[in-house]
Enzyme design. Structure first.
Site, PDB file in Angstrom:
ATOM      1  N   GLY A  28       0.792  -1.272   0.048  1.00  0.00           N
ATOM      2  CA  GLY A  28      -0.054   0.156   0.259  1.00  0.00           C
ATOM      3  C   GLY A  28       0.725   1.289   0.025  1.00  0.00           C
ATOM      4  O   GLY A  28       1.925   1.152   0.523  1.00  0.00           O
ATOM      5  N   GLY A  31       0.238   9.326   0.876  1.00  0.00           N
ATOM      6  CA  GLY A  31       0.936  10.393   0.842  1.00  0.00           C
ATOM      7  C   GLY A  31       2.278  10.412   1.339  1.00  0.00           C
ATOM      8  O   GLY A  31       3.151  11.194   1.125  1.00  0.00           O
ATOM      9  N   ASP A 148      -6.432   5.802  17.226  1.00  0.00           N
ATOM     10  CA  ASP A 148      -6.703   5.731  15.608  1.00  0.00           C
ATOM     11  C   ASP A 148      -7.503   4.629  15.590  1.00  0.00           C
ATOM     12  O   ASP A 148      -6.912   3.970  14.275  1.00  0.00           O
ATOM     13  CB  ASP A 148      -5.380   6.095  14.822  1.00  0.00           C
ATOM     14  CG  ASP A 148      -5.758   6.439  13.576  1.00  0.00           C
ATOM     15  OD1 ASP A 148      -7.032   7.020  13.470  1.00  0.00           O
ATOM     16  OD2 ASP A 148      -5.087   6.484  12.514  1.00  0.00           O
TER      17      ASP A 148
END
Length: 469
Positions: A28, A31, A148
């Site tokens: 994967g 940015g 998260d």
């Protein structure tokens, strides 16, 4: 990490990291870097290697902070020995930056599963919830807050394991933070209200995110997702939970975890019992108990105020660290309900200065008040405003709040600045915008004082232009 649908890196380009880990294919890419499927040439096994690549224009200090955060991710995960937490093997150094080496999970993420198959049944969602909760309880026992939890960070292995990964923004007991004062990181739609408000964090904050994850699992979407991060955060803080119509017996668990006040949330032990009962097809009459009974990690930040009665709910009070919720499109006017349930504009109390009450002068100055770049602004580049208060005598107490143009409010409640007897007659308070992300805007920033006399500072122009993408 995940191994499904890997992107080929090309046979002719097999880079080796730290003389040991041969990069095979990209699992994967985002940015800020890439996760690779790699081969450990010493132990002869496949692993996952996480690379973070800083943007070329990033300041050296921010690059160092990014690298430190990556190492922090490894430290956090390495503290936790649990089958539901991804195992970290090594932190390798290459090109003067860290690379995290971890176990390769063969399967797909929960986010990909929901996209491919749609919403899960309550029983299957409960199974996932049991496993993720086990990972969180192990993390909390080790002094780690994940911060998260979301479907993209939950891996569904082909062997049946459910694995929590990506501890990149976790906080660790006994270590200093890597986020700047008031910095908000993480996925907005999964943030707990206390995080959106910059208030105290604890294990209950992760339990809120688990509740959002369970809601998304059975409904196919998160409950507070809106068109922009700003509107999403406002919904998390202010809006009631939309009914989970597909949740079945899981509804009570979701509602228990998604209480705005962390002290009222379902505790980890009760959550575990309820989820196990639903997973196993049993009914449960477990009563919810506050999540505070399960706190094993020091609370980080300031205390959380009790939740107002819903019948007299007022717009949540947003502090300086949550200023992103306030200043978009030239400023939003927040209104508060008074004791009769009617709205008021919370205008300052006007009074004439008198000798007996003393006087105060206030001025505001700005630094880096015109910002253009990525949002949120990095701390060293963030617009910062300083209010300087000078009283004519001590002791004194100044009651003030930050305001924008058109009388829209940053501080919905008045702040207090005390001057004790013998103190200097001048003190300062600062406001920074290091947590702002959202749309570009411009406004005027000033300070309003109501005690010891009503006075208002001159205003300074603030311009934030966020780069797109």
């Amino acid at each position: 990490m995940l191994d499904e649908g890997a992107v080929s890196a090309g046979q002719g380009h097999r880079r080796t990291v730290a003389g040991r880990y041969q990069l095979l294919s990209a699992l994967g890419t985002g940015g800020m870097g890439t996760v690779w499927r790699a081969y450990d040439q010493v132990l002869h096994r496949e692993v996952a290697v996480k690379e973070v690549k800083a943007p070329d224009d990033l300041a050296a200090s921010e690059v160092e902070r990014m690298h430190a955060r990556l190492e922090r991710e490894a430290w956090a995960a390495a503290r936790i020995c649990h089958p539901n937490v991804v195992t970290v093997y090594d932190v390798a150094k290459e090109d003067e930056r860290p690379w995290i080496v971890m176990e390769l999970i063969r399967g797909s993420s929960m986010a990909d599963l929901l996209k491919a198959e749609g919403a899960l049944s309550p029983q299957r969602a409960a199974h996932v919830g049991v496993e993720v909760l086990a990972a969180l309880r192990a993390a909390h026992a080790a002094g780690v807050l994940h911060r998260d939890v979301k479907p993209a960070n939950v891996l569904m292995a082909h062997d049946g394991r459910v694995v929590l990964t990506d501890f990149g923004i976790a906080t660790l007991e006994g270590t200093s933070g890597l986020t700047m004062a008031g910095e908000m990181v993480g996925s907005p739609e999964f943030l707990a209200p206390e995080r959106a408000l910059g208030q105290a964090l604890g294990p209950a904050s992760d339990l809120w995110s688990l509740g959002i994850l369970l809601y998304a699992a059975v409904e196919g979407r998160s409950p507070f997702r809106q068109t922009t991060p700003l509107v999403t955060l406002r919904a998390i803080v202010e809006e009631d939970l939309p009914p989970a119509r597909q949740a079945g017996s899981l509804a009570s668990v979701i509602e228990g975890l998604l209480q705005k006040n962390p002290e009222e949330r379902l505790a980890a032990e009760q959550t575990h019992r309820k989820l196990c009962a639903i997973r196993d097809g049993r009914t449960t009459g477990v009563t919810a108990h506050p999540a505070t009974s399960q706190v094993t990690t020091p609370i980080i930040g300031s205390p959380v105020a009790p939740r107002p009665d819903r019948r007299r709910r007022r717009t949540a009070v947003l502090g300086v660290s949550a200023v992103a919720l306030l200043l978009v499109g030239g400023g939003l006017t927040y209104r508060a309900a008074n004791g009769d349930g009617q709205e008021s504009t919370a205008a300052p109390e006007k009074s004439e200065p008198s000798r007996s009450s003393g006087s105060v002068e206030v001025s505001v100055s700005g630094e880096r008040s015109a910002y253009q770049g990525s949002c949120p602004p990095y701390n060293e580049n963030a617009p910062t405003f300083t209010a300087t208060f000078t009283v004519d005598r001590t002791p004194a107490v100044v009651s003030y709040r930050w305001v924008t143009d058109k009388d829209s409010l940053i501080d919905d409640e008045w702040q207090t600045l005390p001057f004790a007897a013998g103190d200097a007659t001048t003190k300062s308070k600062s406001l920074d915008f290091s947590t702002y992300y959202g749309e570009s805007f411009r406004t005027l920033i000033g300070v309003e004082v109501r005690k010891p006399q009503a006075v208002r500072s001159d205003s300074e122009l603030l311009v934030i232009e966020c780069d797109e993408g």
